[in-house]
Motif scaffolding. Structure first.
Motif, short mmCIF file in Angstrom:
data_model
loop_
_atom_site.label_atom_id
_atom_site.label_comp_id
_atom_site.label_asym_id
_atom_site.label_seq_id
_atom_site.Cartn_x
_atom_site.Cartn_y
_atom_site.Cartn_z
N PRO A 6 0.83 -1.20 0.00
CA PRO A 6 0.00 0.00 0.00
C PRO A 6 0.87 1.25 0.00
CG PRO A 6 0.07 -0.94 2.19
CD PRO A 6 0.88 -1.85 1.30
N LEU A 13 -3.05 10.41 -3.95
CA LEU A 13 -3.72 9.11 -3.86
C LEU A 13 -3.95 8.51 -5.25
CD1 LEU A 13 -6.28 9.90 -1.02
CD2 LEU A 13 -4.23 8.47 -0.85
N ARG A 60 -2.49 4.99 -6.75
CA ARG A 60 -3.40 3.99 -7.33
C ARG A 60 -3.00 3.65 -8.77
NH1 ARG A 60 -8.42 1.84 -6.93
NH2 ARG A 60 -8.86 2.87 -4.96
N GLY A 89 -4.00 -0.14 -2.41
CA GLY A 89 -4.66 0.73 -1.47
C GLY A 89 -3.71 1.76 -0.90
N ALA A 90 -4.19 2.50 0.11
CA ALA A 90 -3.37 3.57 0.68
C ALA A 90 -3.80 3.87 2.10
CB ALA A 90 -3.49 4.83 -0.18
N ALA A 92 -3.49 7.37 4.27
CA ALA A 92 -3.10 8.77 4.22
C ALA A 92 -3.17 9.33 5.64
CB ALA A 92 -4.02 9.56 3.30
N ALA A 96 -11.78 9.97 -1.23
CA ALA A 96 -10.82 8.87 -1.18
C ALA A 96 -11.53 7.58 -1.57
CB ALA A 96 -10.23 8.74 0.22
N CYS A 127 -8.74 3.25 0.61
CA CYS A 127 -7.87 4.25 1.23
C CYS A 127 -8.37 4.55 2.64
CB CYS A 127 -7.85 5.53 0.40
SG CYS A 127 -6.91 6.85 1.20
#
Length: 197
Positions: A7, A39, A43, A49-50, A52, A67, A71
């Motif tokens: 991620p 983001l 991607r 995914g992420a 933040a 988002a 995320c």
């Protein structure tokens, strides 16, 4: 071999003190907040995914930033203490099975999906430590394998972030000179270059 899962860990907590107190996550870039751009870059580059990490104006950022479902937005109430607190908050929020995190700074709009792809392509397992390089100079983004997370948790303090880790371990440099620009947004003088008013 186990599936590699990377991620993005997007550090977006800064208050933009040198920008007159404008939170960097909300700076308008190409028609959307800078955090949305970061983001989307992660991607498009192939991150799984992420996470933040928010700090300054976190409630406003949550209200204004769209988002994706994969995320997770995480608040860091200790953001004024420096980047390390955001890095640690992000590490704590990574999903199970993460083999590495791709650390991306919200204030580097010149980082492209191609730079992200190149770093992900260099990932072979949790012991990896890699960074984008531009004309031989190490910069962002940085890929940190999960085997390094305990050291990071023990040593990250203040604004140093992962500096001690990167100084004490071999770092594979992934050339991104032709694919991205690592410069960050720090002062009002930097804004016109990126079309930000």
């Amino acid at each position: 071999m186990a599936e590699l899962r990377v991620p993005a860990l997007v550090l977006a907590a800064g208050g933009g003190s040198r920008l007159g107190g404008r939170p960097k996550a909300l700076l308008p870039y190409r028609g959307r907040p800078l955090l949305e751009h970061a983001l989307a870059t992660a991607r498009a580059g192939g991150c799984a995914g992420a996470v933040a990490v928010l700090g300054a104006a976190a409630a406003e950022v949550r209200a204004r930033v769209r988002a994706a479902d994969d995320c997770r937005l995480v608040d860091n109430p200790d953001w004024p203490t420096g980047m390390a607190s955001s890095l640690l908050a992000g590490l704590a929020a990574l999903p199970p099975g993460t083999t590495a995190a791709l650390v991306l700074l919200v204030d580097t709009p010149g980082v492209t999906p191609e730079a992200v792809r190149r770093l992900l392509a260099a990932h072979t397992g949790p012991a990896d430590l890699a960074a984008a390089a531009y004309a031989g100079r190490r910069a962002h983004p940085v890929l940190i394998g999960a085997a390094h997370f305990p050291f990071l948790r023990a040593t990250a303090t203040g604004d140093a972030g992962a500096r001690r880790l990167l100084a004490s371990r071999p770092v594979a440099l992934v050339d991104c000179t032709d694919a991205a620009v690592p410069d960050d947004l720090d002062t009002p003088a930097d804004l016109p270059r990126w079309g930000i008013a």
